[in-house]
Design a protein around this motif. Sequence first.
Motif, PDB file in Angstrom:
ATOM      1  N   THR A 238       0.832  -1.213   0.000  1.00  0.00           N
ATOM      2  CA  THR A 238       0.000   0.000   0.000  1.00  0.00           C
ATOM      3  C   THR A 238       0.858   1.250   0.000  1.00  0.00           C
ATOM      4  N   LEU A 239       1.886   1.291   0.856  1.00  0.00           N
ATOM      5  CA  LEU A 239       2.760   2.458   0.910  1.00  0.00           C
ATOM      6  C   LEU A 239       3.518   2.651  -0.394  1.00  0.00           C
ATOM      7  N   ALA A 240       4.008   1.541  -0.977  1.00  0.00           N
ATOM      8  CA  ALA A 240       4.743   1.659  -2.239  1.00  0.00           C
ATOM      9  C   ALA A 240       3.835   2.179  -3.349  1.00  0.00           C
ATOM     10  N   TYR A 241       2.599   1.691  -3.403  1.00  0.00           N
ATOM     11  CA  TYR A 241       1.673   2.188  -4.426  1.00  0.00           C
ATOM     12  C   TYR A 241       1.337   3.655  -4.189  1.00  0.00           C
ATOM     13  N   PHE A 242       1.192   4.038  -2.929  1.00  0.00           N
ATOM     14  CA  PHE A 242       0.890   5.431  -2.610  1.00  0.00           C
ATOM     15  C   PHE A 242       1.983   6.362  -3.134  1.00  0.00           C
ATOM     16  N   VAL A 243       3.241   5.968  -2.964  1.00  0.00           N
ATOM     17  CA  VAL A 243       4.351   6.800  -3.433  1.00  0.00           C
ATOM     18  C   VAL A 243       4.407   6.810  -4.957  1.00  0.00           C
ATOM     19  N   LEU A 244       4.291   5.643  -5.585  1.00  0.00           N
ATOM     20  CA  LEU A 244       4.355   5.576  -7.047  1.00  0.00           C
ATOM     21  C   LEU A 244       3.220   6.362  -7.691  1.00  0.00           C
ATOM     22  N   ASP A 245       2.016   6.183  -7.177  1.00  0.00           N
ATOM     23  CA  ASP A 245       0.867   6.885  -7.733  1.00  0.00           C
ATOM     24  C   ASP A 245       0.985   8.393  -7.503  1.00  0.00           C
ATOM     25  N   GLY A 246       1.487   8.773  -6.324  1.00  0.00           N
ATOM     26  CA  GLY A 246       1.632  10.192  -6.027  1.00  0.00           C
ATOM     27  C   GLY A 246       2.657  10.870  -6.908  1.00  0.00           C
TER      28      GLY A 246
ATOM     29  N   VAL B 226       6.532  -4.013  -3.147  1.00  0.00           N
ATOM     30  CA  VAL B 226       6.926  -3.002  -4.136  1.00  0.00           C
ATOM     31  C   VAL B 226       6.672  -3.521  -5.543  1.00  0.00           C
ATOM     32  N   GLY B 227       6.977  -4.792  -5.781  1.00  0.00           N
ATOM     33  CA  GLY B 227       6.729  -5.365  -7.099  1.00  0.00           C
ATOM     34  C   GLY B 227       5.253  -5.366  -7.453  1.00  0.00           C
ATOM     35  N   LEU B 228       4.406  -5.742  -6.483  1.00  0.00           N
ATOM     36  CA  LEU B 228       2.962  -5.723  -6.741  1.00  0.00           C
ATOM     37  C   LEU B 228       2.466  -4.306  -7.023  1.00  0.00           C
ATOM     38  N   ALA B 229       3.019  -3.318  -6.298  1.00  0.00           N
ATOM     39  CA  ALA B 229       2.620  -1.931  -6.537  1.00  0.00           C
ATOM     40  C   ALA B 229       3.008  -1.484  -7.938  1.00  0.00           C
ATOM     41  N   LEU B 230       4.189  -1.888  -8.412  1.00  0.00           N
ATOM     42  CA  LEU B 230       4.614  -1.530  -9.768  1.00  0.00           C
ATOM     43  C   LEU B 230       3.688  -2.133 -10.811  1.00  0.00           C
ATOM     44  N   VAL B 231       3.287  -3.385 -10.593  1.00  0.00           N
ATOM     45  CA  VAL B 231       2.383  -4.032 -11.543  1.00  0.00           C
ATOM     46  C   VAL B 231       1.044  -3.301 -11.589  1.00  0.00           C
ATOM     47  N   LEU B 232       0.515  -2.942 -10.409  1.00  0.00           N
ATOM     48  CA  LEU B 232      -0.779  -2.272 -10.371  1.00  0.00           C
ATOM     49  C   LEU B 232      -0.711  -0.890 -11.010  1.00  0.00           C
ATOM     50  N   ARG B 233       0.356  -0.131 -10.698  1.00  0.00           N
ATOM     51  CA  ARG B 233       0.432   1.251 -11.186  1.00  0.00           C
ATOM     52  C   ARG B 233       0.715   1.314 -12.677  1.00  0.00           C
ATOM     53  N   TYR B 234       1.679   0.544 -13.155  1.00  0.00           N
ATOM     54  CA  TYR B 234       2.101   0.666 -14.553  1.00  0.00           C
ATOM     55  C   TYR B 234       1.439  -0.359 -15.470  1.00  0.00           C
ATOM     56  N   GLY B 235       0.671  -1.260 -14.913  1.00  0.00           N
ATOM     57  CA  GLY B 235      -0.072  -2.197 -15.727  1.00  0.00           C
ATOM     58  C   GLY B 235      -1.539  -1.844 -15.775  1.00  0.00           C
TER      59      GLY B 235
END
Length: 873
Positions: free
Chosen positions: A474-482, A536-545
């Motif tokens: 959740t935190l990794a996705y929050f940073v990537l999305d932000g 972090v890997g799951l966050a990258l998949v969600l954000r950029y996929g």
Amino acid sequence: MAIACPHCQHRLTLTATKPGRYRPQCPGCAKPFLLWVPDERADGTPMRDNVTGTPASAVGFALACSSGGEGAEGGSRGQGAAHAVADTNRTRARAADDSPGPGAGEPEDSPLPPRTEVCGYSIACELGRGGMGTVYLATQLSLDRSVALKVMSRRWANDPVFVARFTREAFAAAQLSHPNIVQIYDIGEVDGARFFSMEYVRGRSLAEVVRASGKLDPETAVGYVLQAARGLKHAHDRGMIHRDVKPDNLLLDEQGVIKVADLGLVKTPALPPADDRPVASSSQSGLHTLPPDVTGDRIALGTPAYMSPEQCRDAASVDHRADIYSLGCTLYVLVTGQPPFDATTALGLMSKHAYDQLVPPEQIASRVPKEVSSVIQRMMAKAPEDRYQDMSEVIRTLEAWLGVHRAGTFSPQEDQISRLESSVLQFNTCGAAQFRGRLISGFFGAVALVAVLLAFFGKIPWAFGTFALALEATLAYFVLDGVTRKGHLFACTQRFLTGLGVADWAIGLAAFALFCVLLALLKVLWIWLGFGFIGVGLALVLRYGVDRTLADERKAVLDGVERQLRRMRARGLDEEELRQFVAKFAGRQWEEFYEALFGYEAKLAARAVLLRGGVAGARDKHAAWREPLIATMERIEKGRKESRARNLLLAVERANLLAAGASAESAENHAKAAADAMVRAAAEIRNAETAAARPGPRATPALPALADVRTLVRAAEQPGAFARGAGRSRDPLGVLIGLFIGPHVRATAAAVLLGACALWAHQNGLIFGAQTGTDGAAPMGAVRVTEPLSLSGVPGPALAWVESFNVGLAGLLLVASLGFRGNLMSAFVLIGAAVAIAGHQFGIRTVEPFRDYHVSLMLGAVLALVGFRLGTR
């Protein structure tokens, strides 16, 4: 020729008034001034006095010229066509004369190079220069957003009177918030020069639109001017006059919204007339050679091509009807492609505005309807009393011509509602949106299920590891999305973190280090790190996929809706009514769609109106968990911003008073009172605007807000009168008490309590990682016997109080208290925490199944809740 001395207002008569320049000396104050008498108008006709009808020899333009470094602070109202303008020792010289210009020794402004950081802003490029300063495109680092940064010119920075006026007016203009006004965000100082940051509008000005197309369709032009009139009405209702309305200052953004810009010349009625006189250029400064469509160094406080006759004569005495005249000039330019008057000099152009007959627009452009031409001619009437008397009349007239006839709120057509409902449905149910929702729900559901199963089979460390996976993903996705999408929560978090002080960062880093130590003691640190990489890997998949696909699908929907909204704006629909139309007909799940169109803050404002009285029915909230976090961070940032504004106003007012000859002590005391009064007035204005009941977007703002805005600048002059009953003085005893029970003390105590509780539980085998005794387990149904915390080198009695989970729960109460303020609240929470920790050691009696430490915890929690109720957020 009879004129008035621009220094002392003494009336004097000059006999030698042939065309040319003169340096008469006032018999009243013995100060010289420069007098220039033109020989003819810009159109070649002889200049005549509007009272006597005498030719050019009786008409003059007086320009006060300082002597010995003393500049006149006041101008004068000349007789007939005479126009007196003060020329202080701060005016920059632009043309050679028999004496150097007053500002000849001032250094020229050097442009700030790209990537220069200025008080939290990073310069990108220069957008333009004007008489008062330079405007840059910059990035506000705390929010990572583009802003326009207007930096005052160096030649004005050393004038404390002008700096005080500039700062007061920028601070007053910052209180305006309207969809059709460029928002001013903040004011500050860089290298001794003041600046203010404002909304950067992506688009172009109406002047650029006219240059590109020649002239506009009358209906389109009226729609643009109608939007500008609404923004100006908002300013007028709050006691402010723009005084420089022109196509260059009306910006058309990418969504078709007109925004009124450049409030640097805004006038508040509280400003004393003597301080509001033009300090414009003399012949030395090139006044009579300036292009007529350019604003010079406060040249009559406006732009000659769009100035009303009364503003040409005396800019200090104008009211809101001067803006009506300038807006009429702007509409004239939009529909005809040319200004209403033309001349080769600024003074000649001002004279034409004052005396020449206006050529009706339909005689220049045959497509201009007579109704529009009549509106323009009435807006541009020479006498203010012959014009529309306020912007409300202008708005009603333009709306009537566009066919925006309604009583109360906007009533949309059926096809408009159908298109909107279809777009919202497509936005919410597109394939990527549904897949994303199922994916996120499935992920958290699977994490919860795996954690329960691992705990059931005794794999407690791995159960906590799955919790770490969810948290870190959740935190990794929050940073990537932000970073990529710049959501509102991320922007607020970024601004909050960049505003933390050294002590705050020290506490935060210490808490993080303590947390890592606890993970290491519990032998789960490596599990957390491993699951963190997976998260972090799951966050990258969600954000950029998934998110990228979703953004592409929704972009087409949003583009279609924005085209529909642009057409509705062009037809004269008020921006606030348009937004309420979207909120009302977007259905139950409207918030995410609305936020994507207009932003988070606009969504909250629309919700407050939409849900008032419950007439909108059941509505779902989108990501409501963000709102308390955002509200807390914005409250903290509001306090920081007020502190910065107070410090800047204090410095400005102090310099102004010292320059006026006040003693250091008197200047300091009066400046503090003035700064406090202005900040308090601004806060009251905002509170009144927020709390005012508005049943519809066309309601008039509350009267207290109007009164406060009009006294905002006056608060600097009479802070004592303004402050009566408005606030409380600072309590020294309260400040002293706050040192011992303030947030820094509570944060430290919370960290100690949570750490001590974790160590106690670890030593007693109550959590994974350690066991006591031979088998480390108590029989089923038995009560585990625990021992107080013991650490080598620390006496046992010093840690005897760490004997139950109450210690950790008391620490959580202290953590919760950090969201509240107040010494009384802090006292109640600290007492409650102490009772929860040690209350049962003082003879509390209870009955099964409750134990004495249960009662202590409940009593402590009640005291803490009372404290929360007494505190303020």
